[in-house]
Write a protein that holds these residues in place. Structure first.
Motif, PDB file in Angstrom:
ATOM      1  N   GLU A 185     -23.775   0.692 -29.405  1.00  0.00           N
ATOM      2  CA  GLU A 185     -24.828   0.797 -28.564  1.00  0.00           C
ATOM      3  C   GLU A 185     -24.118  -0.165 -27.481  1.00  0.00           C
ATOM      4  O   GLU A 185     -24.271   0.078 -26.398  1.00  0.00           O
ATOM      5  N   ASN A 186     -23.170  -1.455 -27.905  1.00  0.00           N
ATOM      6  CA  ASN A 186     -22.601  -2.287 -26.566  1.00  0.00           C
ATOM      7  C   ASN A 186     -21.275  -2.478 -26.844  1.00  0.00           C
ATOM      8  O   ASN A 186     -20.943  -2.493 -25.460  1.00  0.00           O
ATOM      9  N   SER A 187     -20.658  -1.427 -27.644  1.00  0.00           N
ATOM     10  CA  SER A 187     -19.303  -1.296 -27.229  1.00  0.00           C
ATOM     11  C   SER A 187     -18.767  -0.683 -26.123  1.00  0.00           C
ATOM     12  O   SER A 187     -17.880  -1.139 -24.801  1.00  0.00           O
ATOM     13  N   PRO A 188     -19.309   0.518 -25.509  1.00  0.00           N
ATOM     14  CA  PRO A 188     -18.938   1.304 -24.857  1.00  0.00           C
ATOM     15  C   PRO A 188     -18.858   0.635 -23.063  1.00  0.00           C
ATOM     16  O   PRO A 188     -18.184   0.581 -22.401  1.00  0.00           O
ATOM     17  N   LEU A 189     -20.249  -0.587 -23.114  1.00  0.00           N
ATOM     18  CA  LEU A 189     -20.252  -1.264 -22.025  1.00  0.00           C
ATOM     19  C   LEU A 189     -19.398  -2.402 -22.105  1.00  0.00           C
ATOM     20  O   LEU A 189     -18.264  -3.066 -21.098  1.00  0.00           O
ATOM     21  N   ASP A 190     -18.766  -3.228 -23.563  1.00  0.00           N
ATOM     22  CA  ASP A 190     -17.663  -3.688 -23.244  1.00  0.00           C
ATOM     23  C   ASP A 190     -16.738  -3.295 -22.509  1.00  0.00           C
ATOM     24  O   ASP A 190     -15.743  -3.837 -22.124  1.00  0.00           O
ATOM     25  N   LEU A 191     -16.189  -2.194 -23.436  1.00  0.00           N
ATOM     26  CA  LEU A 191     -14.899  -1.699 -22.388  1.00  0.00           C
ATOM     27  C   LEU A 191     -15.290  -1.248 -21.187  1.00  0.00           C
ATOM     28  O   LEU A 191     -14.476  -1.792 -20.462  1.00  0.00           O
ATOM     29  N   ALA A 192     -15.984  -0.735 -20.677  1.00  0.00           N
ATOM     30  CA  ALA A 192     -16.188  -0.675 -19.106  1.00  0.00           C
ATOM     31  C   ALA A 192     -15.846  -2.047 -18.370  1.00  0.00           C
ATOM     32  O   ALA A 192     -14.889  -2.247 -17.401  1.00  0.00           O
ATOM     33  N   ASN A 193     -17.142  -3.250 -19.341  1.00  0.00           N
ATOM     34  CA  ASN A 193     -16.618  -4.882 -18.059  1.00  0.00           C
ATOM     35  C   ASN A 193     -15.448  -4.898 -18.788  1.00  0.00           C
ATOM     36  O   ASN A 193     -14.411  -5.534 -17.513  1.00  0.00           O
ATOM     37  N   ILE A 194     -14.278  -4.570 -19.728  1.00  0.00           N
ATOM     38  CA  ILE A 194     -13.028  -5.102 -19.721  1.00  0.00           C
ATOM     39  C   ILE A 194     -12.125  -4.093 -18.671  1.00  0.00           C
ATOM     40  O   ILE A 194     -11.685  -4.758 -18.320  1.00  0.00           O
ATOM     41  N   LEU A 195     -12.231  -3.107 -18.525  1.00  0.00           N
ATOM     42  CA  LEU A 195     -11.464  -2.917 -17.654  1.00  0.00           C
ATOM     43  C   LEU A 195     -11.895  -3.022 -16.417  1.00  0.00           C
ATOM     44  O   LEU A 195     -11.151  -2.825 -15.462  1.00  0.00           O
ATOM     45  N   GLY A 196     -12.768  -3.257 -16.171  1.00  0.00           N
ATOM     46  CA  GLY A 196     -13.460  -3.236 -14.352  1.00  0.00           C
ATOM     47  C   GLY A 196     -13.014  -4.964 -14.393  1.00  0.00           C
ATOM     48  O   GLY A 196     -12.255  -5.301 -13.192  1.00  0.00           O
ATOM     49  N   LEU A 197     -12.419  -6.009 -14.928  1.00  0.00           N
ATOM     50  CA  LEU A 197     -11.673  -7.074 -15.492  1.00  0.00           C
ATOM     51  C   LEU A 197     -10.412  -6.915 -14.897  1.00  0.00           C
ATOM     52  O   LEU A 197      -9.733  -6.918 -13.924  1.00  0.00           O
ATOM     53  N   LEU A 198      -9.965  -6.158 -16.410  1.00  0.00           N
ATOM     54  CA  LEU A 198      -8.447  -5.327 -16.096  1.00  0.00           C
ATOM     55  C   LEU A 198      -8.155  -4.785 -15.005  1.00  0.00           C
ATOM     56  O   LEU A 198      -6.917  -5.126 -13.724  1.00  0.00           O
ATOM     57  N   GLY A 199      -9.115  -4.233 -14.073  1.00  0.00           N
ATOM     58  CA  GLY A 199      -8.869  -3.549 -12.471  1.00  0.00           C
ATOM     59  C   GLY A 199      -8.569  -4.453 -11.318  1.00  0.00           C
ATOM     60  O   GLY A 199      -7.324  -4.177 -10.661  1.00  0.00           O
ATOM     61  N   ARG A 200      -8.863  -5.713 -11.906  1.00  0.00           N
ATOM     62  CA  ARG A 200      -9.304  -6.029 -10.347  1.00  0.00           C
ATOM     63  C   ARG A 200      -7.940  -6.655 -10.619  1.00  0.00           C
ATOM     64  O   ARG A 200      -6.932  -7.745 -10.168  1.00  0.00           O
ATOM     65  N   VAL A 201      -7.156  -6.881 -12.065  1.00  0.00           N
ATOM     66  CA  VAL A 201      -5.952  -8.144 -11.831  1.00  0.00           C
ATOM     67  C   VAL A 201      -4.700  -7.571 -11.487  1.00  0.00           C
ATOM     68  O   VAL A 201      -3.769  -7.924 -11.037  1.00  0.00           O
ATOM     69  N   TYR A 202      -5.362  -5.970 -11.455  1.00  0.00           N
ATOM     70  CA  TYR A 202      -3.969  -5.073 -11.720  1.00  0.00           C
ATOM     71  C   TYR A 202      -3.896  -4.986  -9.702  1.00  0.00           C
ATOM     72  O   TYR A 202      -2.915  -4.769  -9.531  1.00  0.00           O
ATOM     73  N   PHE A 203      -5.174  -4.717  -9.586  1.00  0.00           N
ATOM     74  CA  PHE A 203      -4.711  -5.049  -8.316  1.00  0.00           C
ATOM     75  C   PHE A 203      -4.352  -6.207  -7.020  1.00  0.00           C
ATOM     76  O   PHE A 203      -3.090  -6.499  -6.307  1.00  0.00           O
ATOM     77  N   PHE A 204      -4.604  -7.263  -7.618  1.00  0.00           N
ATOM     78  CA  PHE A 204      -4.347  -8.763  -7.766  1.00  0.00           C
ATOM     79  C   PHE A 204      -2.576  -8.801  -7.795  1.00  0.00           C
ATOM     80  O   PHE A 204      -2.224  -9.325  -7.091  1.00  0.00           O
ATOM     81  N   GLN A 205      -2.060  -8.235  -8.376  1.00  0.00           N
ATOM     82  CA  GLN A 205      -0.375  -7.932  -8.919  1.00  0.00           C
ATOM     83  C   GLN A 205       0.132  -6.859  -8.006  1.00  0.00           C
ATOM     84  O   GLN A 205       0.842  -6.498  -8.136  1.00  0.00           O
ATOM     85  N   GLN A 216     -18.065  -5.141  -9.324  1.00  0.00           N
ATOM     86  CA  GLN A 216     -17.136  -5.481  -8.805  1.00  0.00           C
ATOM     87  C   GLN A 216     -15.322  -5.496  -8.419  1.00  0.00           C
ATOM     88  O   GLN A 216     -14.742  -5.802  -7.167  1.00  0.00           O
ATOM     89  N   LEU A 217     -14.943  -4.303  -9.335  1.00  0.00           N
ATOM     90  CA  LEU A 217     -14.006  -4.020  -9.163  1.00  0.00           C
ATOM     91  C   LEU A 217     -14.185  -3.009  -7.495  1.00  0.00           C
ATOM     92  O   LEU A 217     -13.260  -2.957  -7.222  1.00  0.00           O
ATOM     93  N   LYS A 218     -15.036  -1.836  -8.045  1.00  0.00           N
ATOM     94  CA  LYS A 218     -15.220  -1.221  -6.591  1.00  0.00           C
ATOM     95  C   LYS A 218     -15.245  -2.194  -5.396  1.00  0.00           C
ATOM     96  O   LYS A 218     -14.474  -1.573  -4.262  1.00  0.00           O
ATOM     97  N   LYS A 219     -15.783  -3.631  -5.164  1.00  0.00           N
ATOM     98  CA  LYS A 219     -15.554  -3.728  -4.190  1.00  0.00           C
ATOM     99  C   LYS A 219     -14.396  -4.101  -3.395  1.00  0.00           C
ATOM    100  O   LYS A 219     -14.329  -4.430  -2.620  1.00  0.00           O
ATOM    101  N   VAL A 220     -13.970  -4.685  -4.639  1.00  0.00           N
ATOM    102  CA  VAL A 220     -12.072  -5.172  -4.107  1.00  0.00           C
ATOM    103  C   VAL A 220     -12.276  -3.722  -3.581  1.00  0.00           C
ATOM    104  O   VAL A 220     -10.957  -3.594  -2.503  1.00  0.00           O
ATOM    105  N   LEU A 221     -11.617  -2.681  -4.554  1.00  0.00           N
ATOM    106  CA  LEU A 221     -11.329  -1.610  -3.662  1.00  0.00           C
ATOM    107  C   LEU A 221     -11.523  -0.898  -2.548  1.00  0.00           C
ATOM    108  O   LEU A 221     -10.486  -0.490  -1.933  1.00  0.00           O
TER     109      LEU A 221
END
Length: 438
Positions: free
Chosen positions: A105-125, A150-155
């Motif tokens: 139950e928890n792992s899909p949310l964890d994976l998606a949240n990690i990807l959201g953070l990673l996306g922001r890192v990629y964006f600012f790189q 949060q990533l959507k707001k940045v994009l």
């Protein structure tokens, strides 16, 4: 042995230098974020030794936390490494533990949240294409993940720079202010830093002891506001109701749990016990503002009391209490409440070390003092948000910290506190209007 390797010796030396004075504890965290990866990659036997001593270090949650901390502090390369490792770890665990219902139950949310953070890192790189692809991958896993929002707001933002981590500058100010000795309120002597006996409403002969710290933002300390018995009543009522501290952005459904607030809190209404009602009336007398809680269908003028407990290491990263104006326009609840005009923060305890409330742009630091109130306005008299109200709660380094927050809204107070005779009027200029009424 660890001591035979220069890299490890240097790490330990840096750690000791950073952590020797308790107020520099954040430096130790930075050392860990920077050097841990290099250490475990270049010295596999040392990594095994550490993992033998502490088998859970670092697990997926540790990696995600370190990745987020590195992003917040502006260390994008380190953040990327930690988050990519966290993603692989969670993905591997999911594959190995498919029969674990809770984990599933928890792992899909964890994976998606990690990807959201990673996306922001990629964006600012400067890798926008990879950021978009990461967002799309995350949406396939769990479209409701807060970090994807949060990533959507940045994009989608026309001004992505406004989402750039500001914390590196804030962190320098926060380190300085949190390291300041007790009772050193400001970095420089200012002409309006004065003490006075302040007359409130209702009891004409009573005077409150007030120390005015600044006029922009207007901030002051009022001493000896509450008694030990009232403090005990708030603590005893709240202890069984404390929950992990959460924040809201004003638009999301429900509340979001973020790493940058480490505390437990409970909500208290005026009718819950007599001391709460008395304190609410006293706050109205001190501030001259209407702090009444009304039924949901009417325009309330304040929020319930928020009782917060910070244990060892408890902190709150830089933030602003008032909501952004675009949020105010989009959320229907603001038609009833308006916005957070003023913040009243009551200290229920002293703190042996740490725990100060600091205004990062205004250069103000306030040490918790039992029974005292720290009050400030989030808006100027012309109802423009004051950008100097960004503040933070320093980590509690020894002891514990109890506070009570009361947010007073613009609804119901608009005509009690007028705008002033010109756009540059301060709250001191219009103060007499508040206390001239009967």
């Amino acid at each position: 042995m660890i001591g035979e390797r220069p890299a490890q010796i240097e790490l330990l030396k840096k750690s000791r230098r950073s952590g020797w004075h308790p107020n520099q504890v954040y430096h130790l965290i930075k050392v860990f974020v920077h050097d841990w990866l290099k250490l475990i990659e270049k010295n596999s036997d040392f990594a095994v030794t550490i993992k033998d001593l502490v088998p859970s270090l670092p697990d997926a949650d540790d990696m995600k936390g370190l990745g987020k901390a590195a992003f917040v502090y502006g260390y994008l390369n380190e953040s990327r490494e930690w988050l990519e490792k966290a993603f692989r770890e969670v993905k591997d665990c999911t594959a190995k533990e498919e029969n674990d219902v809770k984990h599933a139950e928890n792992s899909p949310l964890d994976l998606a949240n990690i990807l959201g953070l990673l996306g922001r890192v990629y964006f600012f790189q400067k890798n926008q294409q990879l950021a978009v692809a990461t967002y799309e991958d995350g949406m396939k896993i769990d479209p409701n993940a807060p970090e994807l929002g949060q990533l959507k707001k940045v994009l989608e933002s026309p001004d992505p720079a406004s989402f750039t981590p500001e914390v590196r500058e804030y962190q320098q100010n926060m380190t300085l202010l949190c390291s300041r000795p007790k009772h050193q309120r400001q970095s420089e002597v200012r002409p309006y830093h004065v003490c006075r006996y302040h007359a409130g409403l209702y009891v004409p002969y009573y005077r409150y002891k007030e120390e005015i710290l600044a006029t922009s933002p207007f901030a002051s300390i009022i001493y000896d506001v509450t008694s030990d018995s009232e403090i005990a009543a708030f603590q005893n009522y709240s202890k069984k109701r404390l929950q992990d501290g959460v924040i809201t952005d004003g638009l999301s459904k429900g509340e979001l749990n973020y790493d940058y607030r480490a505390s437990k809190l409970a909500w208290v209404f005026e009718q819950d016990f007599p001391e709460a009602d008395r304190l609410s009336r006293r706050i109205a007398a001190i501030t001259g503002l209407n702090a009444e809680i009304r039924p949901p269908t009417e325009n309330s003028t304040a929020e319930p009391f928020q009782v917060v407990n910070y244990g060892l290491g408890g902190h709150y990263y830089p933030h602003r209490d008032s909501f952004d104006l675009d949020v105010e326009r989009k959320n229907s609840k603001f038609t009833l409440y308006g916005n957070r005009l003023a913040t009243v923060l009551l200290y229920l305890t002293d703190v042996e070390m740490g725990g100060a409330t600091v205004f990062l742009k205004a250069g103000i630091s306030v040490t918790p003092m039992k029974g005292a109130i720290l009050m400030w306005y989030n808006f100027d008299p012309n109802l423009e948000q004051n950008p100097l109200t960004y503040h933070a709660g320093c980590p509690v380094l020894k002891g514990h910290k109890w506070i009570v927050n009361k947010w007073i809204w613009t609804a119901g107070n608009m005509f009690l506190r007028p705008c002033g005779l010109n756009p540059n009027s301060t709250h001191l200029d219009v103060e007499h209007f508040l206390f001239s009424r009967k």
